[in-house]
Design an enzyme around this catalytic site. Sequence first.
Site, short mmCIF file in Angstrom:
data_model
loop_
_atom_site.label_atom_id
_atom_site.label_comp_id
_atom_site.label_asym_id
_atom_site.label_seq_id
_atom_site.Cartn_x
_atom_site.Cartn_y
_atom_site.Cartn_z
CG HIS A 92 -2.10 -0.96 1.20
ND1 HIS A 92 -3.41 -0.57 1.85
CD2 HIS A 92 -2.06 -2.21 0.72
CE1 HIS A 92 -4.08 -1.50 1.49
NE2 HIS A 92 -3.44 -2.42 0.97
CD GLU B 190 -2.03 4.56 3.32
OE1 GLU B 190 -3.37 4.84 3.38
OE2 GLU B 190 -1.87 3.58 2.21
CB CYS C 191 -6.83 0.13 4.55
SG CYS C 191 -5.40 -0.47 4.87
CB CYS D 113 -2.65 2.13 5.68
SG CYS D 113 -1.99 1.22 4.48
#
Length: 169
Positions: A63, A65, A93, A96
Site C-alpha cells: 500500500h 502508506e 485502511c 495502514c
Amino acid sequence: MGDCPRPMGDKCQHEHFMQKAIKLAKQAADAMEVPVGCVIVHNGEIIGEGYNQRNTKGNTLYHAEISAINTACNHLGDWRLEGCTIYVTLEPCPMCAGAILQARLPRLVFGAANPKAGAVGSVVNLLDVDGFNHKVDVTTGVLEAQCAQLMKDFFAKFRRKSGDGCGNL
C-alpha cells in the site's frame, strides 16, 4: 525527495504536499493500480513516498502508506516517525491506520474518504481508540475533490476495460 518551496500556512502546506501525493497516485493509476499516493514530511522535506503496488508486486503489503513509512524510517534510521506528517490521497485502511499508529506518526492528512474500507472514520476509526498509547491529529478533505476524482476515473476506466466491475483489484 523534495523540499517545501517556502514557509507556508497549514492550508497551503497541506495542499502543496497533497499535490505531491496526487502525482504518485497518478503513477499508480498508470500502472493499473488503485490510485493512492502518499508522502511523509519532516521539517518541510519529503522523506518518504509511495503509491499502491499490490498487483505489480503481487503482495498485499504494498500500500502507498506502508511504502512511504518504510522509506521514511530508512531515511531517519528509526522506526519512530515523531515530528512527521503523513499525506495520503485516500483515507487509510485498517492495516495502514495501524502502521501509522505503530510508527508514532503524530499527524495524518488525507484527501478523500474511503466509505468501503476507511479506518479513520468511514467504517471504523482506529486512530480514535482510547486504549491505544498514541494519538494522531487528523486533517481530512484536503484537495478532496481531486483525490476522489482520481478514484472515480480509475474505476470507470477499469470497468470499461474489464467489462465486469472491479476484477481482482
